[in-house]
Write an enzyme that holds these catalytic residues in place. Structure first.
Site, mmCIF file in Angstrom:
data_model
loop_
_atom_site.group_PDB
_atom_site.id
_atom_site.type_symbol
_atom_site.label_atom_id
_atom_site.label_comp_id
_atom_site.label_asym_id
_atom_site.label_seq_id
_atom_site.Cartn_x
_atom_site.Cartn_y
_atom_site.Cartn_z
ATOM 1 N N TYR A 49 4.743 16.204 -6.770
ATOM 2 C CA TYR A 49 4.893 14.865 -6.181
ATOM 3 C C TYR A 49 5.127 13.782 -7.242
ATOM 4 C CZ TYR A 49 2.578 17.309 -2.276
ATOM 5 O OH TYR A 49 2.218 18.217 -1.300
ATOM 6 N N LYS A 230 -0.484 11.470 5.599
ATOM 7 C CA LYS A 230 0.032 10.517 4.610
ATOM 8 C C LYS A 230 0.552 9.279 5.326
ATOM 9 C CE LYS A 230 4.175 8.975 2.924
ATOM 10 N NZ LYS A 230 5.457 8.720 3.616
ATOM 11 N N SER A 231 0.357 8.124 4.716
ATOM 12 C CA SER A 231 1.029 6.914 5.189
ATOM 13 C C SER A 231 1.095 5.914 4.053
ATOM 14 C CB SER A 231 0.296 6.298 6.381
ATOM 15 O OG SER A 231 0.935 5.095 6.744
ATOM 16 N N ARG A 236 -2.068 2.080 9.251
ATOM 17 C CA ARG A 236 -2.028 3.498 9.670
ATOM 18 C C ARG A 236 -3.025 4.340 8.869
ATOM 19 N NH1 ARG A 236 4.419 4.752 10.353
ATOM 20 N NH2 ARG A 236 4.590 4.139 12.549
ATOM 21 N N ASN A 240 -5.678 6.490 10.844
ATOM 22 C CA ASN A 240 -5.825 7.941 10.669
ATOM 23 C C ASN A 240 -7.234 8.333 10.234
ATOM 24 O OD1 ASN A 240 -3.127 8.055 11.326
ATOM 25 N ND2 ASN A 240 -2.410 8.301 9.222
HETATM 26 P P1 NAD Z 1 2.326 13.846 7.900
HETATM 27 O O1 NAD Z 1 2.318 14.756 9.071
HETATM 28 O O2 NAD Z 1 1.047 13.424 7.298
HETATM 29 O O3 NAD Z 1 3.185 12.583 8.343
HETATM 30 C C1 NAD Z 1 3.335 11.452 7.522
HETATM 31 C C2 NAD Z 1 4.312 10.465 8.172
HETATM 32 O O4 NAD Z 1 3.905 10.185 9.508
HETATM 33 C C3 NAD Z 1 4.338 9.124 7.459
HETATM 34 O O5 NAD Z 1 5.326 9.117 6.460
HETATM 35 C C4 NAD Z 1 4.653 8.145 8.579
HETATM 36 O O6 NAD Z 1 6.039 8.075 8.760
HETATM 37 C C5 NAD Z 1 4.039 8.801 9.790
HETATM 38 N N1 NAD Z 1 2.692 8.288 10.139
HETATM 39 C C6 NAD Z 1 1.552 8.334 9.390
HETATM 40 N N2 NAD Z 1 0.514 7.847 10.075
HETATM 41 C C7 NAD Z 1 0.993 7.476 11.289
HETATM 42 C C8 NAD Z 1 0.399 6.902 12.432
HETATM 43 N N3 NAD Z 1 -0.905 6.635 12.476
HETATM 44 N N4 NAD Z 1 1.204 6.649 13.513
HETATM 45 C C9 NAD Z 1 2.521 6.938 13.493
HETATM 46 N N5 NAD Z 1 3.135 7.511 12.436
HETATM 47 C C10 NAD Z 1 2.377 7.760 11.340
HETATM 48 O O7 NAD Z 1 3.302 14.502 6.815
HETATM 49 P P2 NAD Z 1 3.256 14.902 5.286
HETATM 50 O O8 NAD Z 1 3.106 13.732 4.401
HETATM 51 O O9 NAD Z 1 4.429 15.781 5.082
HETATM 52 O O10 NAD Z 1 1.937 15.810 5.160
HETATM 53 C C11 NAD Z 1 0.668 15.314 4.793
HETATM 54 C C12 NAD Z 1 0.266 15.805 3.429
HETATM 55 O O11 NAD Z 1 0.313 17.233 3.368
HETATM 56 C C13 NAD Z 1 1.209 15.386 2.299
HETATM 57 O O12 NAD Z 1 1.077 14.024 1.952
HETATM 58 C C14 NAD Z 1 0.811 16.360 1.232
HETATM 59 O O13 NAD Z 1 -0.406 15.956 0.623
HETATM 60 C C15 NAD Z 1 0.625 17.635 2.043
HETATM 61 N N6 NAD Z 1 1.836 18.503 2.061
HETATM 62 C C16 NAD Z 1 1.751 19.724 1.463
HETATM 63 C C17 NAD Z 1 2.844 20.581 1.465
HETATM 64 C C18 NAD Z 1 2.726 21.924 0.824
HETATM 65 O O14 NAD Z 1 3.735 22.612 0.663
HETATM 66 N N7 NAD Z 1 1.559 22.353 0.454
HETATM 67 C C19 NAD Z 1 4.048 20.196 2.063
HETATM 68 C C20 NAD Z 1 4.109 18.945 2.677
HETATM 69 C C21 NAD Z 1 2.990 18.113 2.682
#
Ligand code: NAD
Length: 273
Positions: A49, A230-231, A236, A240
């Site tokens: 990241y 993540k946000s 948000r 969350n």
């Molecule tokens: P997520 O499912 O957490 O979605 C994040 C997105 O959802 C934000 O960018 C925003 O657009 C939206 N959002 C956030 N809060 C909201 C709310 N309350 N209402 C409406 N929309 C909202 O997706 P992510 O970031 O891909 O996954 C979370 C975490 O998982 C990452 O930050 C990372 O730490 C981890 N991750 C790990 C891998 C891996 O391969 N191990 C891959 C992807 C993500």
């Protein structure tokens, strides 16, 4: 207080954290600072990241005692190999400004490279040396976990996998359950696209007086998954965090379970990396 889950090595992890994938490195310290102020004590980052320094800065500035925090980072795909895994962790620790992380994960198994078994031995070394309290994997399938069980002496404490209502991973969760491995759900709210607008979710949200994201996160908690949405938006990040009083009935859980479509957002671990 965020509930904790006790891992197979006795380490306790907060069931809710803050994920920083795709957070701009220049803004990461501010976002993590906001999360820590709201009450998050678990941060999920990765070498990939590019924002470990921001995470470290927010932690240092927060003044929060180290033993109240849970920090995860992940080994990058170009760092497989026993010695390399340890070296990469040292570099992460430098960027984070920490003496140890709480959890170190192999980010992707890269089956075609076929070095994840020796890499896992590097994680075992890192744990013995006190540079990480717990060790786990990410994006592993049962056949990869079976090989670690057959060829090494430690069962991963965690497997962090893509998991949301469109990809509910029932078989993999059952495997984890049978082998004492905790499940972490990445992209828990499906990256916020589409999923949160589906009527199954919005109807429940309206009825229980919560937002769609809160309903989906509460569904994860019900299944015992560890989540770190993540946000970039403080409201948000706050929203969350307010998921422990969401009251879902058995019918709600079953309705969300039925949304599974085995649909990935991210790559298939069999051929990524
Ligand atoms: P997520 O499912 O957490 O979605 C994040 C997105 O959802 C934000 O960018 C925003 O657009 C939206 N959002 C956030 N809060 C909201 C709310 N309350 N209402 C409406 N929309 C909202 O997706 P992510 O970031 O891909 O996954 C979370 C975490 O998982 C990452 O930050 C990372 O730490 C981890 N991750 C790990 C891998 C891996 O391969 N191990 C891959 C992807 C993500």
């Amino acid at each position: 207080m965020t509930p904790t889950i006790t891992l197979n090595d006795g380490v306790r992890i907060p069931q809710l954290g803050f994920g920083v994938f795709q957070i701009d490195p220049a803004r990461t310290a501010d976002k993590v600072k906001a999360a820590l102020e709201i009450g998050y004590r678990h941060i999920d980052t990765a070498q990939m990241y590019g924002n470990e320094e921001g995470v470290g800065k927010a932690i240092a500035d927060s003044g929060i005692a180290r033993d109240e925090l849970f920090v995860t980072t992940k080994l990058n795909n170009d760092g497989h190999g026993r010695d390399e895994a340890l070296k990469r962790l040292e570099e992460s620790l430098d960027r984070l400004g920490l003496e140890f992380v709480d959890l170190y994960l192999i980010h992707w198994p890269q089956p075609e490279l076929d070095r994840y078994v020796e890499t896992w031995e590097g994680l075992e070394d890192a744990k013995k040396e006190g540079r990480t309290r717990s060790i786990g994997v990410s994006n592993f399938h049962p056949q990869h976990l079976d090989r670690l069980a057959a060829e090494t002496s430690t069962v991963p404490s965690i497997n962090q996998i893509e998991l949301h209502p469109h990809l509910s991973q029932a078989a993999l969760r059952e495997y984890h359950h049978n082998h004492g491995i905790a499940t972490e759900a990445w992209s828990p709210i499906g990256q916020g696209k589409g999923l949160l607008e589906e009527s199954t979710i919005t109807d429940i949200a309206q009825r229980v007086g919560k937002t769609p994201a809160q309903v989906v996160l509460a569904w994860h908690l019900h299944h015992g998954n560890i989540v770190f949405p993540k946000s970039n938006t403080v409201s948000r990040i706050q929203e969350n965090f307010q998921i422990f009083d969401v009251e879902l009935g058995g019918d709600d859980i079953a309705a969300i379970d039925r949304m599974n479509a085995d649909q990935r957002i991210g790559p298939n671990p069999e051929n990524f990396g």
